[in-house]
Design an enzyme around this catalytic site. Structure first.
Site, PDB file in Angstrom:
ATOM      1  CG  ASP A   1      34.942  14.784  11.992  1.00 54.97           C
ATOM      2  OD1 ASP A   1      34.001  14.630  11.192  1.00 54.97           O
ATOM      3  OD2 ASP A   1      36.047  15.246  11.650  1.00 54.97           O
TER       4      ASP A   1
ATOM      5  CG  HIS B   1      39.570  16.801   8.489  1.00 56.86           C
ATOM      6  ND1 HIS B   1      39.396  18.148   8.690  1.00 56.86           N
ATOM      7  CD2 HIS B   1      39.550  16.608   7.147  1.00 56.86           C
ATOM      8  CE1 HIS B   1      39.283  18.742   7.508  1.00 56.86           C
ATOM      9  NE2 HIS B   1      39.376  17.843   6.560  1.00 56.86           N
TER      10      HIS B   1
ATOM     11  CE  LYS C   1      33.714  15.901   4.017  1.00 56.01           C
ATOM     12  NZ  LYS C   1      34.762  16.047   3.019  1.00 56.01           N
TER      13      LYS C   1
ATOM     14  CB  CYS D   1      42.572  18.339   6.127  1.00 56.87           C
ATOM     15  SG  CYS D   1      42.298  19.468   4.777  1.00 56.87           S
TER      16      CYS D   1
ATOM     17  CD  GLN E   1      35.102  11.304   4.792  1.00 58.52           C
ATOM     18  OE1 GLN E   1      34.448  10.563   4.062  1.00 58.52           O
ATOM     19  NE2 GLN E   1      35.607  12.440   4.343  1.00 58.52           N
TER      20      GLN E   1
HETATM   21  N1  7TS Z   1      36.241  15.816   9.152  1.00 55.70           N
HETATM   22  C1  7TS Z   1      36.524  14.843   8.285  1.00 55.70           C
HETATM   23  C2  7TS Z   1      36.783  13.454   8.783  1.00 55.70           C
HETATM   24  C3  7TS Z   1      36.556  15.141   6.915  1.00 55.70           C
HETATM   25  O1  7TS Z   1      36.828  14.168   6.055  1.00 55.70           O
HETATM   26  C4  7TS Z   1      36.328  16.451   6.480  1.00 55.70           C
HETATM   27  C5  7TS Z   1      36.459  16.850   5.041  1.00 55.70           C
HETATM   28  C6  7TS Z   1      35.982  17.421   7.440  1.00 55.70           C
HETATM   29  C7  7TS Z   1      35.978  17.063   8.769  1.00 55.70           C
HETATM   30  C8  7TS Z   1      35.625  18.808   7.056  1.00 55.70           C
HETATM   31  O2  7TS Z   1      34.415  18.796   6.383  1.00 55.70           O
HETATM   32  P1  7TS Z   1      33.816  20.150   5.735  1.00 55.70           P
HETATM   33  O3  7TS Z   1      32.626  19.665   4.975  1.00 55.70           O
HETATM   34  O4  7TS Z   1      33.458  21.038   6.855  1.00 55.70           O
HETATM   35  O5  7TS Z   1      34.891  20.680   4.854  1.00 55.70           O
HETATM   36  N2  7TS Z   1      37.339  16.034   4.305  1.00 55.70           N
HETATM   37  C9  7TS Z   1      37.838  16.275   3.081  1.00 55.70           C
HETATM   38  C10 7TS Z   1      38.663  15.374   2.416  1.00 55.70           C
HETATM   39  O6  7TS Z   1      38.972  14.275   2.876  1.00 55.70           O
HETATM   40  N3  7TS Z   1      39.044  15.896   1.235  1.00 55.70           N
HETATM   41  O7  7TS Z   1      38.469  17.101   1.105  1.00 55.70           O
HETATM   42  C11 7TS Z   1      37.718  17.361   2.253  1.00 55.70           C
END
Ligand code: 7TS
Length: 407
Positions: free
Chosen positions: A197, A120, A223, A362, A200
């Site tokens: 990271d 990501h 999440k 992303c 997920q």
């Molecule tokens: N890393 C991964 C693997 C992610 O899926 C996401 C967000 C992030 C980092 C960033 O997370 P945040 O909470 O700091 O925004 N992924 C997604 C997605 O898949 N669709 O919208 C956000």
């Protein structure tokens, strides 16, 4: 096939209030159970004050609520030392914290930074920019044909001058579940930092930070049934203690002299300013909810839905499923439907009350390698059931028929 929801839909006010909605975008953000909403309003009704700063009873209650939340979230993620859990706004801030604070203190010209093609942007751009700023070399580990990290290539890339290997637990774009301990071992062979990271990972798998093997693990509360604006970074104590602070201000100092300042102990050193107590309290309620479901059951439930979805989607002509086989995949399916643009497809599905995400997720470097601009992604969580899969499959099949009729 009849796969029942693991968590009753009635626990989630938004889903209960919209019975026709097939919410298939939990990888972006999850819906929130009543227990989380109650914990947040209960905190404001009972305990609200600025923590750490007042000697009065209410401020002590807020401090206690914040600390209790940290304890239970650290326990949920398998970290015995709760002070090594730094609260942040989420995964993005956690990774920026590391790349900025640790990175600028430890990476220099001639060093190497290794990431993977699956990342990501939150686990790609901060490291790429660190490399550009320091003159370090930035290398991307490519994938196998099935969309998994090529460990042989990774071993070759992780040379003696490698300072950090940054990789995801589970890919948000194609669902690959990575062998975290093996990747961490490759990094540690040369003394590089292993940064995971877990955006997920934490919502779907038992993390067990203390035995996972990585030096740092980032996650987002929203999440995993928690509120937005809260997440964290769990890291080894010696790593956090050796790093300079990331932001400066209230709470993170020990002594402020006219010409110099010393830092507070962990976790405060990395939590400048008034913290997000309602977020921490809400996230603690979310992990309590997940614990009561059981993370093994959460994973088994998603796996059953993904297997069912991949089997059924594979029967649709012109549909290409991306990513590894269902047995080695997290709770999502990502696909393309020949010339139908994913944005068009997701709008057509929306008209049938099916909420899926379309786009590059992303992960533009990954999309380039896959040779696509975008995919359509359906992601599952505890409140989904086989009727959500059935609705998705029949709606996609319907779009495909309409499309076929026009060419
Ligand atoms: N890393 C991964 C693997 C992610 O899926 C996401 C967000 C992030 C980092 C960033 O997370 P945040 O909470 O700091 O925004 N992924 C997604 C997605 O898949 N669709 O919208 C956000």
């Amino acid at each position: 096939m009849n796969i029942k929801p693991l968590a009753p839909r009635s626990d989630f006010p938004l889903l209960a209030g919209d019975p026709k909605l097939h919410y298939l975008d939990s990888a972006a953000t999850t819906q929130k159970p009543q227990a989380v909403l109650d914990a947040i309003s209960g905190y404001y009704e009972r305990d609200n004050a600025n923590p750490h700063r007042g000697a009065y009873t209410l401020s002590a209650a807020a401090t206690e609520a914040y600390q209790t939340a940290r304890d239970s979230i650290a326990r949920f993620l398998g970290a015995a030392d709760p002070d090594t859990l730094i609260f942040t706004r989420g995964t993005t801030e956690s990774l920026n914290l590391l790349a900025t604070a640790w990175g600028h203190a430890n990476v220099k010209k001639g060093d190497r930074i290794v990431v993977t093609r699956l990342e990501h942007h939150a686990n790609f751009v901060p490291w790429q920019q660190l490399a550009l700023a320091t003159g370090a070399e930035f290398r991307i580990c490519e994938l196998t044909a099935e969309g998994e990290i090529d460990l042989a290539k990774l071993s070759e890339l992780v040379t003696k001058n490698t300072k950090v290997v940054a990789f995801g637990h589970v890919s948000n774009a194609i669902g690959t579940v990575n062998p975290v301990a093996e990747i961490a071992a490759i990094a540690h062979r040369v003394g590089a930092l292993a940064v995971c990271d877990g955006a997920q990972g934490a919502p779907h798998l038992t993390v067990g930070f203390d035995s996972l093997g990585v030096d740092a693990y980032a996650f987002s509360g929203h999440k995993m049934l928690g509120p937005m604006g809260i997440g964290g970074l769990i890291a080894k104590r010696d790593l956090l203690e050796s790093m300079p602070p990331y932001q400066m201000g209230g709470d993170m100092i020990a002594l402020v002299g006219d010409n110099a300042t010393t830092w507070n102990v962990l976790p405060h050193k990395f939590e400048a300013g008034t913290p997000n107590v309602e977020g921490a309290v809400g996230l603690a309620a979310a992990v309590g909810y997940l614990e009561s479901l059981g993370m093994d059951k959460v994973h088994a439930h998603e796996t059953a839905l993904v297997r069912y979805a991949t089997e059924r989607l594979a029967t649709i002509e012109d549909l290409t499923l991306l990513g590894p086989p269902a047995v080695r995949r997290g709770g999502l399916v990502s696909f393309t439907l020949r010339d139908v643009h994913p944005h068009d497809l997701s709008q057509l599905l929306d008209a049938e009350n099916i909420a899926v995400r379309a786009g590059h997720h992303c992960a533009q470097p990954l999309m380039r390698a896959l040779g696509v601009n975008a995919t359509t992604r359906a992601s599952f969580y505890v409140y989904n059931d086989s009727s959500d899969v059935d609705a998705l499959v029949s709606a996609v099949a319907h779009v495909r028929e309409r499309f076929a009729a026009t060419v």
